[in-house]
Design an enzyme around this catalytic site. Structure first.
Site, mmCIF file in Angstrom:
data_model
loop_
_atom_site.group_PDB
_atom_site.id
_atom_site.type_symbol
_atom_site.label_atom_id
_atom_site.label_comp_id
_atom_site.label_asym_id
_atom_site.label_seq_id
_atom_site.Cartn_x
_atom_site.Cartn_y
_atom_site.Cartn_z
ATOM 1 N N LEU A 151 0.824 -1.069 0.124
ATOM 2 C CA LEU A 151 0.014 -0.044 -0.093
ATOM 3 C C LEU A 151 0.933 1.279 -0.021
ATOM 4 O O LEU A 151 1.851 1.139 0.613
ATOM 5 C CB LEU A 151 -0.857 0.172 1.331
ATOM 6 C CG LEU A 151 -1.946 -1.115 1.255
ATOM 7 C CD1 LEU A 151 -2.650 -0.976 2.781
ATOM 8 C CD2 LEU A 151 -2.953 -0.973 0.205
ATOM 9 N N ASP A 152 0.445 2.330 -0.686
ATOM 10 C CA ASP A 152 1.119 3.522 -0.698
ATOM 11 C C ASP A 152 1.337 3.774 0.865
ATOM 12 O O ASP A 152 0.474 3.525 1.730
ATOM 13 C CB ASP A 152 0.710 4.700 -1.409
ATOM 14 C CG ASP A 152 0.505 4.466 -3.034
ATOM 15 O OD1 ASP A 152 1.153 3.505 -3.111
ATOM 16 O OD2 ASP A 152 -0.247 5.296 -3.642
ATOM 17 N N ARG A 153 2.244 4.640 1.114
ATOM 18 C CA ARG A 153 2.499 5.195 2.548
ATOM 19 C C ARG A 153 1.405 6.035 2.965
ATOM 20 O O ARG A 153 0.805 6.055 4.189
ATOM 21 C CB ARG A 153 4.044 6.173 2.354
ATOM 22 C CG ARG A 153 4.309 6.513 3.768
ATOM 23 C CD ARG A 153 5.635 7.220 3.490
ATOM 24 N NE ARG A 153 6.397 7.727 5.002
ATOM 25 C CZ ARG A 153 7.244 8.112 5.437
ATOM 26 N NH1 ARG A 153 8.131 8.274 4.223
ATOM 27 N NH2 ARG A 153 7.660 8.544 6.594
ATOM 28 N N THR A 194 -1.824 5.683 2.395
ATOM 29 C CA THR A 194 -2.804 4.964 2.167
ATOM 30 C C THR A 194 -2.928 4.256 3.541
ATOM 31 O O THR A 194 -2.059 3.624 3.729
ATOM 32 C CB THR A 194 -3.156 4.124 0.961
ATOM 33 O OG1 THR A 194 -2.785 4.908 -0.353
ATOM 34 C CG2 THR A 194 -4.386 3.319 0.963
#
Length: 336
Positions: free
Chosen positions: A148-150, A152
Site C-alpha cells: 500500500l502507498d505510504r 494509504t
C-alpha cells in the site's frame, strides 16, 4: 564470487555480483527478491534493470514475475542505493504491532495506518514489515503479500509461510483477489463512468521522486491498468468548506490490476482528484481542506476478498474508515 543470501551483505560496489538464492527465498518472484536484497534502490530502478536484461537468472534474461528457486544464481548489476538509506546503515526498526484483522498460522491481515511505509528503502529506513519482524522475533517467516502507498490506510496482508506467500501472490497476479478502496474525490462523479481502462507509465522527476501518468494505448512503456468505480454518495459541500463549491463524491474503487498509484492517477485523469492527495491532487484545495480537518489523503483500503491459501475458503475482510477520515466525512455531509 558467490554470495549466499542471508549472510552479511557487502557494500555497494561498481562491479556486478553473483548471488545464490537461499532456501528462504525459494519460490519468490524475481522482482520481490531483488527489492528485498537491493535495500535502498528505488523499485522503478529495479524494474528497469530487469527489463533491460542487466539482471540475469542462471545466465539468462528473466521477467519480473519469474519464480526463483534455491540454488539459482542471480547476476546483480552495479547499483547505487538511495543516499539517505546508505547514511543510516545501523538504524534498527523499533518493535511495533498493528491492529489485527485476521490471523492464523498461514497469514496475518493488519490495519495499516496512514503515514507508515510498508517496507524500508527509497529514503525510508524501515516500514511495517521491519517493525513486525522486530516485534515478533520468534516468527520464522514474515513477508509482505502486497503493498500500500505510504499515505494509504487499510488492509495489508502478510504471509507467515512461504507456501502462503506464493499462493496469495498468485491470486493477485491472476486477478482472483478483490481489492476495494474508499476514496473521497473532488466534484460530482458521473454515475455512468464505471470503468477506467488506461495504461500507466512510471517516471522520475528531476529530484528522483517517482510519478505515474496516463499514456496512450499504443505507448510501448504503458502498462495496462483497469479500475472499477462505483459512486456511493454525492456530497454537496457545506458553506464552511471553502473550495468545495462543486461538492465531492465518495467512491468504492476496485482495482483489477495493481499498478503504482493506480487509483490516484486514474481518478485524477478524469478530473476528480482524491482530496488530500499531495502528488496528483489540487494543492491549493488541499491546503484549505487541511484547515478544515483533512490533513491526509482520503484513500483507504476498505475491503479485501481472497481464497485462504490452505483451506481455499473464501475470506472477506473489511476495515472501517479511520477516525480522522470519518470525522471529515461527517463534517462535509449536509445535516440530515
Amino acid at each position: 564470487m558467490k554470495q549466499i543470501i542471508g549472510g552479511a551483505r557487502p557494500p555497494a560496489s561498481p562491479r556486478a555480483a553473483q548471488v545464490t538464492v537461499g532456501e528462504q527465498s525459494d519460490g519468490q518472484r524475481l522482482d520481490n527478491f531483488l527489492i528485498r536484497e537491493l535495500k535502498g534502490v528505488p523499485k522503478t530502478h529495479v524494474y528497469r534493470i530487469i527489463r533491460s536484461g542487466e539482471v540475469r537468472l542462471n545466465k539468462g534474461r528473466a521477467a519480473a514475475d519469474t519464480r526463483v528457486a534455491a540454488g539459482d544464481v542471480v547476476r546483480l548489476p552495479p547499483v547505487r542505493v538511495a543516499e539517505r538509506a546508505s547514511q543510516t546503515p545501523g538504524m534498527v526498526a523499533p518493535a511495533r504491532e498493528f491492529p489485527v484483522l485476521f490471523e492464523d498460522e498461514h497469514l496475518l491481515a493488519i490495519d495499516k495506518p496512514a503515514g507508515v511505509a510498508v517496507h524500508g528503502g527509497s529514503g525510508v529506513s524501515f516500514g511495517v514489515i521491519e517493525q513486525l519482524r522486530r516485534a515478533r522475533p520468534q516468527a520464522k517467516f514474515l513477508e509482505l503479500v502486497h503493498r500500500l502507498d505510504r499515505e494509504t490506510s487499510g488492509i495489508l496482508l502478510v504471509a507467515k509461510r512461504r507456501s502462503a506467500l506464493t499462493k496469495l501472490q498468485d491470486q493477485f497476479r491472476e486477478r482472483d483477489m478483490g481489492k476495494t478502496y474508499l476514496a473521497l474525490v473532488q466534484g460530482v462523479w458521473p454515475a455512468q463512468r464505471k470503468v477506467i481502462d488506461q495504461p500507466l507509465h512510471k517516471y522520475l522527476l528531476a529530484d528522483g521522486e517517482r510519478r505515474v501518468k496516463v499514456v496512450a494505448k499504443d505507448d510501448p512503456d504503458g502498462m495496462r491498468a483497469v479500475t472499477l468505480v462505483r459512486p456511493c454518495a454525492v456530497i454537496p459541500a457545506q458553506a464552511a468548506i471553502q473550495g468545495l463549491s462543486g461538492g465531492c463524491s465518495l467512491l468504492e474503487v476496485t482495482i483489477k490490476t495493481g499498478r503504482t498509484h493506480q487509483i490516484r492517477v486514474h481518478v485524477a485523469s478524469q478530473g476528480h482528484p482524491i482530496l488530500g492527495d499531495d502528488k496528483y491532487g489540487d494543492f491549493e484545495l488541499n491546503r484549505l481542506l487541511a484547515r478544515n480537518g483533512l490533513k491526509r489523503m482520503f484513500l483507504h483500503a476498505w475491503r479485501l476478498q481472497f481464497s485462504h491459501p490452505a483451506s481455499l475458503e473464501r475470506i472477506e475482510l473489511t476495515s472501517p474508515l479511520p477516525a480522522e477520515l470519518q470525522k471529515f466525512l461527517d463534517h462535509v455531509r449536509p445535516p440530515a
